[in-house]
Every structure is written in C-alpha cells, then in structure tokens.
Design a protein around this motif. Sequence first.
Motif, PDB file in Angstrom:
ATOM      1  N   VAL A 202       0.826  -1.210   0.000  1.00 29.70           N
ATOM      2  CA  VAL A 202       0.000   0.000   0.000  1.00 29.70           C
ATOM      3  C   VAL A 202       0.859   1.258   0.000  1.00 29.70           C
ATOM      4  O   VAL A 202       0.385   2.341  -0.361  1.00 29.70           O
ATOM      5  CB  VAL A 202      -0.958   0.035   1.212  1.00 29.70           C
ATOM      6  N   LEU A 203       2.110   1.135   0.400  1.00 27.86           N
ATOM      7  CA  LEU A 203       3.033   2.275   0.363  1.00 27.86           C
ATOM      8  C   LEU A 203       3.585   2.517  -1.031  1.00 27.86           C
ATOM      9  O   LEU A 203       4.222   3.533  -1.284  1.00 27.86           O
ATOM     10  CB  LEU A 203       4.220   2.030   1.306  1.00 27.86           C
ATOM     11  N   GLY A 204       3.362   1.574  -1.933  1.00 26.86           N
ATOM     12  CA  GLY A 204       4.010   1.573  -3.237  1.00 26.86           C
ATOM     13  C   GLY A 204       5.040   0.449  -3.270  1.00 26.86           C
ATOM     14  O   GLY A 204       5.059  -0.427  -2.396  1.00 26.86           O
ATOM     15  N   LYS A 205       5.917   0.472  -4.247  1.00 32.13           N
ATOM     16  CA  LYS A 205       6.972  -0.542  -4.349  1.00 32.13           C
ATOM     17  C   LYS A 205       8.122  -0.134  -3.430  1.00 32.13           C
ATOM     18  O   LYS A 205       8.699   0.946  -3.588  1.00 32.13           O
ATOM     19  CB  LYS A 205       7.472  -0.689  -5.787  1.00 32.13           C
ATOM     20  N   ILE A 206       8.446  -0.985  -2.463  1.00 30.39           N
ATOM     21  CA  ILE A 206       9.485  -0.656  -1.497  1.00 30.39           C
ATOM     22  C   ILE A 206      10.515  -1.776  -1.412  1.00 30.39           C
ATOM     23  O   ILE A 206      10.287  -2.902  -1.875  1.00 30.39           O
ATOM     24  CB  ILE A 206       8.910  -0.396  -0.088  1.00 30.39           C
ATOM     25  N   SER A 207      11.644  -1.460  -0.811  1.00 25.65           N
ATOM     26  CA  SER A 207      12.679  -2.432  -0.484  1.00 25.65           C
ATOM     27  C   SER A 207      13.367  -1.944   0.783  1.00 25.65           C
ATOM     28  O   SER A 207      12.953  -0.929   1.370  1.00 25.65           O
ATOM     29  CB  SER A 207      13.678  -2.574  -1.638  1.00 25.65           C
ATOM     30  N   PHE A 208      14.399  -2.651   1.209  1.00 26.13           N
ATOM     31  CA  PHE A 208      15.125  -2.273   2.413  1.00 26.13           C
ATOM     32  C   PHE A 208      16.621  -2.273   2.141  1.00 26.13           C
ATOM     33  O   PHE A 208      17.115  -3.083   1.346  1.00 26.13           O
ATOM     34  CB  PHE A 208      14.837  -3.245   3.559  1.00 26.13           C
ATOM     35  N   ASP A 209      17.336  -1.355   2.803  1.00 27.90           N
ATOM     36  CA  ASP A 209      18.793  -1.404   2.715  1.00 27.90           C
ATOM     37  C   ASP A 209      19.322  -2.406   3.734  1.00 27.90           C
ATOM     38  O   ASP A 209      18.553  -3.062   4.444  1.00 27.90           O
ATOM     39  CB  ASP A 209      19.409  -0.010   2.887  1.00 27.90           C
ATOM     40  N   GLN A 210      20.625  -2.535   3.822  1.00 27.77           N
ATOM     41  CA  GLN A 210      21.195  -3.555   4.694  1.00 27.77           C
ATOM     42  C   GLN A 210      20.951  -3.277   6.179  1.00 27.77           C
ATOM     43  O   GLN A 210      21.029  -4.175   7.006  1.00 27.77           O
ATOM     44  CB  GLN A 210      22.687  -3.710   4.413  1.00 27.77           C
ATOM     45  N   LYS A 211      20.666  -2.028   6.527  1.00 29.38           N
ATOM     46  CA  LYS A 211      20.329  -1.713   7.921  1.00 29.38           C
ATOM     47  C   LYS A 211      18.893  -2.072   8.256  1.00 29.38           C
ATOM     48  O   LYS A 211      18.526  -2.187   9.418  1.00 29.38           O
ATOM     49  CB  LYS A 211      20.530  -0.220   8.196  1.00 29.38           C
ATOM     50  N   GLY A 212      18.056  -2.205   7.213  1.00 32.99           N
ATOM     51  CA  GLY A 212      16.638  -2.437   7.446  1.00 32.99           C
ATOM     52  C   GLY A 212      15.786  -1.208   7.284  1.00 32.99           C
ATOM     53  O   GLY A 212      14.582  -1.223   7.591  1.00 32.99           O
ATOM     54  N   ASP A 213      16.388  -0.113   6.795  1.00 28.64           N
ATOM     55  CA  ASP A 213      15.625   1.107   6.524  1.00 28.64           C
ATOM     56  C   ASP A 213      14.905   0.993   5.185  1.00 28.64           C
ATOM     57  O   ASP A 213      15.471   0.484   4.203  1.00 28.64           O
ATOM     58  CB  ASP A 213      16.543   2.330   6.517  1.00 28.64           C
ATOM     59  N   VAL A 214      13.683   1.498   5.139  1.00 30.20           N
ATOM     60  CA  VAL A 214      12.870   1.380   3.935  1.00 30.20           C
ATOM     61  C   VAL A 214      13.432   2.242   2.811  1.00 30.20           C
ATOM     62  O   VAL A 214      13.941   3.348   3.031  1.00 30.20           O
ATOM     63  CB  VAL A 214      11.403   1.764   4.243  1.00 30.20           C
ATOM     64  N   GLN A 215      13.339   1.721   1.612  1.00 27.56           N
ATOM     65  CA  GLN A 215      13.734   2.428   0.396  1.00 27.56           C
ATOM     66  C   GLN A 215      12.531   2.507  -0.540  1.00 27.56           C
ATOM     67  O   GLN A 215      11.712   1.587  -0.590  1.00 27.56           O
ATOM     68  CB  GLN A 215      14.881   1.684  -0.313  1.00 27.56           C
ATOM     69  N   GLY A 216      12.425   3.620  -1.279  1.00 27.50           N
ATOM     70  CA  GLY A 216      11.326   3.775  -2.220  1.00 27.50           C
ATOM     71  C   GLY A 216      10.162   4.582  -1.686  1.00 27.50           C
ATOM     72  O   GLY A 216       9.204   4.854  -2.409  1.00 27.50           O
ATOM     73  N   LEU A 217      10.226   4.971  -0.410  1.00 22.94           N
ATOM     74  CA  LEU A 217       9.174   5.786   0.195  1.00 22.94           C
ATOM     75  C   LEU A 217       9.551   7.254   0.089  1.00 22.94           C
ATOM     76  O   LEU A 217      10.698   7.620   0.341  1.00 22.94           O
ATOM     77  CB  LEU A 217       9.003   5.401   1.665  1.00 22.94           C
ATOM     78  N   SER A 218       8.598   8.087  -0.278  1.00 25.30           N
ATOM     79  CA  SER A 218       8.867   9.513  -0.412  1.00 25.30           C
ATOM     80  C   SER A 218       9.297  10.113   0.918  1.00 25.30           C
ATOM     81  O   SER A 218       8.985   9.603   1.985  1.00 25.30           O
ATOM     82  CB  SER A 218       7.621  10.252  -0.915  1.00 25.30           C
ATOM     83  N   SER A 219      10.005  11.245   0.839  1.00 26.17           N
ATOM     84  CA  SER A 219      10.522  11.895   2.033  1.00 26.17           C
ATOM     85  C   SER A 219       9.400  12.529   2.848  1.00 26.17           C
ATOM     86  O   SER A 219       8.236  12.566   2.430  1.00 26.17           O
ATOM     87  CB  SER A 219      11.538  12.974   1.633  1.00 26.17           C
TER      88      SER A 219
END
Length: 375
Positions: free
Chosen positions: A343-360
């Motif tokens: 529902v957030l859109g297409k996302i992934s995670f970096d090696q720390k576990g922080d979300v990627q692909g989410l707007s600022s």
Amino acid sequence: MGEPRMKTQSFVYLVLIVGLILWNDVPAQAQIKIGVAAPLTGNIQWLGEQQEAGAQKAVDDLNDNGGLLGQEIEIISVDDGCDPNQAKAAAEQLVSQGVVFVDGHMCSSASLAVIKIYEAADIIMISPASTNPRVTDEGGPNVFRVTGRDDQQGAVAGTYLAETYPDAKIAIIHDGQAYGQGLAEHTKHTLNQKGVEEILFDAYVPDQLNYIAFADKLVESNIDVLYAGGYIADIALILRLAKKKLPNLQLLSGDAVASEDWLDLAGEEGVGTLFTFGPDIRLKPEAASIVAAFREEDAYEPAGYTLYSYAAVQTWAQAVQQAGSLNPTAVMKALHEGTFDTVLGKISFDQKGDVQGLSSYIWYIFETDRYVPLK
C-alpha cells in the motif's frame, strides 16, 4: 499361520485407531502466530489503535485469500505502553507464545528496548513508526521499518524553520524520550547549520497534568515559533496554556501529531499546527482499494500510521512467500534482497533495514476538522 496373522491385523487396527485419535486432536489447519506490539493504553493509545487496526486488516485480507503457505495467520496483541520496561515484558510474552514476526513496536523507546530480545529469538520485527535512527543502526538483521528516520525528518524541519522564520524567536522543546528528544536534537542541528539559533532548547517531563510553569518559560521568552518533539497529549496541554498569553504562537511538530485526535486535545488552538509526516498513504493509488474497504466495511478512517502497519504485515507476508518458508534466515534474506508491492508503493530495504522507495517527509497543516498537505 493363522494366529500371527490375527496379531498383525490387530496391531494394524490399533495403529489406525491411535492415528485417528491423534488426527482428531490436531487442528485441520495450522496457524502462524504473529505479534502486534503497540501502546494499547495510556496517552498515545490512539497510535496503538491505528497500528492494531492496520495489522488486523492485513491479516484478514491474507486469510480471506488462503492464508500464508496454506496456513491461517493469528494475531497476538500485547500492550507495550510506549514504555521500555513494559515493552520488554511484552516482547518476552510474544517470544513465549511462539510468534515468528512482530508488527511493532510503535514508539522508538520501546523498539530500542526489545531489538536484542527479538534478535536472540530469531523473530523478525518490522516497525511501522519507530523513527529514531538507532533502531536500525543498532538493530540486527531481523530489524526493519517501513517509515523514515528522524535524522531525515529533523533535516526537513530544521530547514523549514530556518528558511521560513529566520528572524523569529524560536523555541525547541522535547519530552526527554528517545523519539521526542532525538527529533528535537536533529531539528536543532539542521537549524543551527543553516545559521539560525533558537533562543530556548528545553525538556519537559511527560505525562504531567499541569504544565503552567513550563508554558510560562515560553511566555517569558516571548516565543514566536515553537517546535515540539514528543507526543500529542503533552504538547496539546503546553500549547493551550502558552496561547493564552501568546495568541499568535505558531506550533510545529513531528509525525506523532498525525491524528485527528490532535484537534480533540488541542481544541481551536490546534488549528494551524504544522507537522512533518511521511506521504499520506490514503492518497496513493496502490492503497485505494484498502482505504475503501476500511471506510465501507469497517467504518474506520485509516489515518496516521494505520496503513504503515498494514504495510508491515503485507511486506513480511510477501517475503515469506518469496522465501517459500517461515525459516527466519530465509525470510530475512528475502526482506533484505527483495522488492515488495505494498500500500506504500513498491518498497525495499537497505542492509540496515531502513525502507527504500518511500517519499521523504512533507509538511501538513491542521484545518478545523482534519490535516491536509501544506501547499
């Protein structure tokens, strides 16, 4: 030869009878247990309600479509009270219940208290809302979040303060807790980097019934702009008191204010409040059907972190499907390496576990009955 055959038949019958008894004692469909660790009581109970609603809807949708790996999902909810010690007890309870995943925790202080407990138990944790950078900086490979970080949020807030109120008398306050203090410090850092100095940086004690003395500090300094890091019950009380003598005081805050409950607590003094929050997921096309289901089927408005919590469960479930297993190592690998349609859109995670692909983070403003993006 007849007697041995009779003994063999009797043994076979006995095995069949025992097997039937055991089969009848086993549920027809095993259940996967997951935890929801949230503040279900206290001053920020409304945040926990958002989290629980989002997680339950995600689980219902999964179960209505066959479950996960052919098994139904069962939620075990625990109340962490947004308190580190209570969070530890809640986490230990989930470990003892055999959960394989935790949607939580909501508060950064709670998440920081439990990350090692879940790591030791090989339980995956995806927080929908813990924004303190330390959560993923210090968490193990099992810790993820589907929200931003306060070093990002503070940079947005500090920049806006410096550019919009360069000559104002600015105060930055916080509640001394992991979320509120961390956000205030990151905001102050960016503000000062931009060449603007606040005239007051101070902490208040949370969960008080009377903030008159603290509000008087703001009045004595004749504050124009107040930036507050903390939770809405305390901030609302401070604002209402301060505005009695500083009617033009402008309040700015962070993502914990993202609830229509703010207006119930702050009253008309809360109208015009500015705050930073991630993208309003209700406006995303990927979330349209889920938002409609919340509104039409549940008569529930999925504001604030509701859909972030939905996404936490949704993302974990997709990682399990990609791994083809509940094995925690395999699911962690899928989370770190995969991409997920949520529902957030297409996302992934970096090696720390922080979300990627989410707007600022962006700015919102409270109107008389709701919050909307600041134009």
